[in-house]
Scaffold this active site. Structure first.
Site, PDB file in Angstrom:
ATOM      1  N   LYS A 235     -53.639  22.024  27.428  1.00 55.96           N
ATOM      2  CA  LYS A 235     -54.523  22.764  26.521  1.00 55.96           C
ATOM      3  C   LYS A 235     -55.033  21.824  25.433  1.00 55.96           C
ATOM      4  CE  LYS A 235     -54.675  27.061  23.768  1.00 55.96           C
ATOM      5  NZ  LYS A 235     -53.891  28.218  23.278  1.00 55.96           N
TER       6      LYS A 235
ATOM      7  N   SER B  32     -55.894  32.754  24.224  1.00 59.32           N
ATOM      8  CA  SER B  32     -56.770  31.617  24.039  1.00 59.32           C
ATOM      9  C   SER B  32     -56.593  30.511  25.080  1.00 59.32           C
ATOM     10  CB  SER B  32     -56.564  31.020  22.652  1.00 59.32           C
ATOM     11  OG  SER B  32     -55.274  30.463  22.536  1.00 59.32           O
TER      12      SER B  32
ATOM     13  N   SER C   1     -51.415  34.188  23.696  1.00 56.01           N
ATOM     14  CA  SER C   1     -52.377  33.238  24.247  1.00 56.01           C
ATOM     15  C   SER C   1     -51.937  32.505  25.516  1.00 56.01           C
ATOM     16  CB  SER C   1     -52.750  32.197  23.185  1.00 56.01           C
ATOM     17  OG  SER C   1     -53.649  32.753  22.274  1.00 56.01           O
TER      18      SER C   1
END
Lengths: 95, 489
Positions: free
Chosen positions: B79, B154, B178
């Site tokens: 990420k 997210s 997330s």
């Protein structure tokens, strides 16, 4: 929860943000809606409870105040838009 | 055999038996990225050439006996809010568009020390603020099951990349859901560890008392393997907990006989989609058949927790994001007359709409006159939520809920209404507020073929239990054998 335009601009200023005139209406509406929703915390039966500041036991973590040198100065400064003599450069602050 | 369909534990087996080489594996993933990335748009930065070179280098070292290890040569995606030395770490923000990190996050040091291969940095909501990956400055990632839908957020890039076979597994971060919600939307496994189990050093902070890094994987065993690697005390993160290392793979016995599962009725009420409920009910029945004791109980925290979450997370964010000032490593506005204007213009131009909204909300609840009514109250509600979970875990080993009230929604469907988007997190945020671990696994699909996620929540540092409960159901329902993303256009 009613938020005035002046209040919103004051908060934005504290957060070092400019809001464009055409954005203000939208931000005001969003902020009011979210605060109205968030207001439910005031109905929670929590008067007798202590506050929680972290997920786990709150304790101080001490360590010796020792300098550790980060060797790669160049990599640190590489992301700065403006620099001079191994330093970050900012506009003049003292008149 | 299709390499990109294999889990990491299957890849490891095939490497051990010399049925596959590291080069073949990396090449297969690079080819898949070249094929699918244009449709899915999961990456901010791809490192395909670097990955192929690294594979060659690692293969050589293995052949020469210089390195060994189960994870050597295994690719991964990261990420884009986890710092990677020498590689851009953008947080999907204009603010950090050109930021090349001078150091590695602790989790990256661990990954590199195992000689794993980074395939690239994965898209996310800007600064992890969002539930759909639509607030990314660069692109909107698509859901591999239906390209017209969001992948969740997210960590939407991480979940979509794993689901589409562009990476075998990935790291995400979870502040209010997330990792788990995008895993649920994309039909993969996502684990948010107990707060303090994994070092946050080098994770760009959103809400420091809630953030945790965790794995997004194809199956539960992979999640256990990756957690084995990243868990552990780190002196650079003072909130990381110093405790004995566990072997999470060993915990996967596939036996839940006598285990007590609590099902909170408030998580199955109004607002939870009927198909989601039904799929969960089937899973609950499976657990009963397998010998677990399942009981309904009351855990009335979801709405309070959601309001508390947005107060606390935004308050912490408004402070954490103060560092983005246009001076040291961020975007800087082109014209300014003094320092104050430099700060304000750089921040106003560098942050996106949702980030600014949350900074403003956070500043508001911390400002004089509102601190007691919102922030202090929220901190007390946090205590209440923790107490309620503690009570639950006095009676039950694990708690079972939907991961999300719905399956993946359409792109653009909620992006115009922030509050509606926040409500999508109703099932996940209380877990972060309480600091306990949660895992999402796919438990079925709805009538449109979209994956449904189930969340298993454990008491603090009881990842072994939730992993085993997840593993046991996974073996029964065989989701991966039955369903595959179709990249529907």
């Amino acid at each position: 929860m009613k938020v005035s335009k002046e209040e919103l601009l004051h908060i934005a200023n504290l957060a070092q943000l400019n809001l464009k005139e055409e954005e203000i209406g939208n931000y005001l509406q969003n902020l009011e809606e979210i605060l109205n929703f968030a207001n439910i915390v005031n109905n929670a039966p929590v008067d007798e409870l202590d506050i929680t500041i972290g997920a786990n036991e709150a304790k101080n973590v001490f360590r010796k105040d020792e300098v550790k040198v980060f060797e790669d100065n160049e990599a640190l400064l590489a992301n700065a838009v403006s620099k001079e003599l191994n330093m970050f450069k900012i506009p003049k602050v003292i008149q | 055999m299709n390499i990109i369909d294999l889990t990491v534990n299957e890849l490891q087996e095939k490497l051990k038996n010399k049925e596959l080489t590291i080069k073949e594996i990396t090449q297969a993933y690079v080819d898949r990225i070249n094929e699918k990335e244009k449709d899915v748009e999961a990456f901010v930065t791809t490192l395909t050439d670097e990955a192929l070179n690294k594979a060659e280098e690692i293969q050589k070292k293995i052949d020469e006996g210089e390195i060994n290890g189960d994870l050597a040569g295994i690719p991964i995606g990261i990420k884009d809010n986890i710092n990677t030395k020498g590689v851009k770490t953008t947080c999907s923000s204009k603010m950090l568009e050109n930021f090349v990190s001078p150091y590695d996050a602790t989790v990256m040091q661990k990954i590199n020390s195992e000689n794993m291969i980074n395939l690239g940095k994965l898209n996310m909501d800007e600064f992890a603020m969002g539930s759909s990956t639509e607030t990314s400055y660069f692109k909107t990632t698509k859901n591999p099951w239906d390209l017209n839908r969001v992948p969740g957020g997210s960590s939407g890039g991480s979940a979509a990349a794993v689901a589409s076979g562009m990476v075998p597994w990935a790291l995400g971060s979870d502040t209010g859901g997330s990792i788990r919600q995008p895993a649920s939307f994309c039909g993969v496994v996502g684990l948010k560890p107990t707060y303090g189990l994994v070092s946050r050093y080098g994770l760009v902070a959103f809400a420091s008392s809630l953030d945790q890094i965790g794995p997004i994987t194809k199956d539960v065993k992979d999640a256990a393997i990756l957690l084995n690697l990243i868990a552990g005390y780190d002196e650079k993160d003072t909130t990381s907990v110093n405790m004995e290392k566990k072997d999470y793979v060993k915990a996967l016995t596939g036996d839940v006989k006598g285990l007590k599962i609590g099902v909170p009725k408030e998580f199955f009420g109004e607002g939870i989609n009927e198909e989601v409920k039904n799929s969960l009910k089937e899973a609950i029945n499976k657990y009963k058949e397998l010998g677990a004791e399942v009981e309904e109980f009351s855990l009335n925290v979801a709405e309070y927790a959601l309001a508390t979450y947005y107060i606390i997370a935004c308050a912490e964010a408004s402070s954490n994001l103060g560092r983005f000032d246009g001076i040291r490593y961020t975007y800087r506005t082109s014209e300014f007359k003094d320092l104050k204007e430099l700060f304000k213009k750089s921040r106003s131009e560098g942050f996106g709409d949702e980030v600014k909204r949350r900074i403003i909300l956070g500043t508001y609840v911390l400002s004089s006159g509102y601190y007691d009514a919102y922030y202090k109250k929220a901190q007390k509600v946090r205590t209440m939520v923790m107490n309620e979970f503690n009570k639950g875990f006095e009676k039950y080993d694990v708690i079972l809920t939907p991961t999300s009230p719905t399956v993946a929604f359409g792109i653009g469907e909620k992006s115009g209404n922030p509050l509606e988007m926040y409500l999508a997190d109703i099932c996940t945020v209380s877990i972060n507020i309480a600091g306990v671990p949660g895992i999402s696994i796919p438990c079925g699909v709805d009538s449109n073929g979209m994956p449904i996620g189930m969340q298993i929540v454990g008491n603090k540092f009881e990842e072994e239990k939730i992993l085993n409960v997840a593993y046991t159901l996974e073996k029964e329902i065989k989701f991966r054998e039955k369903y595959k993303p179709e990249f529907k256009k």
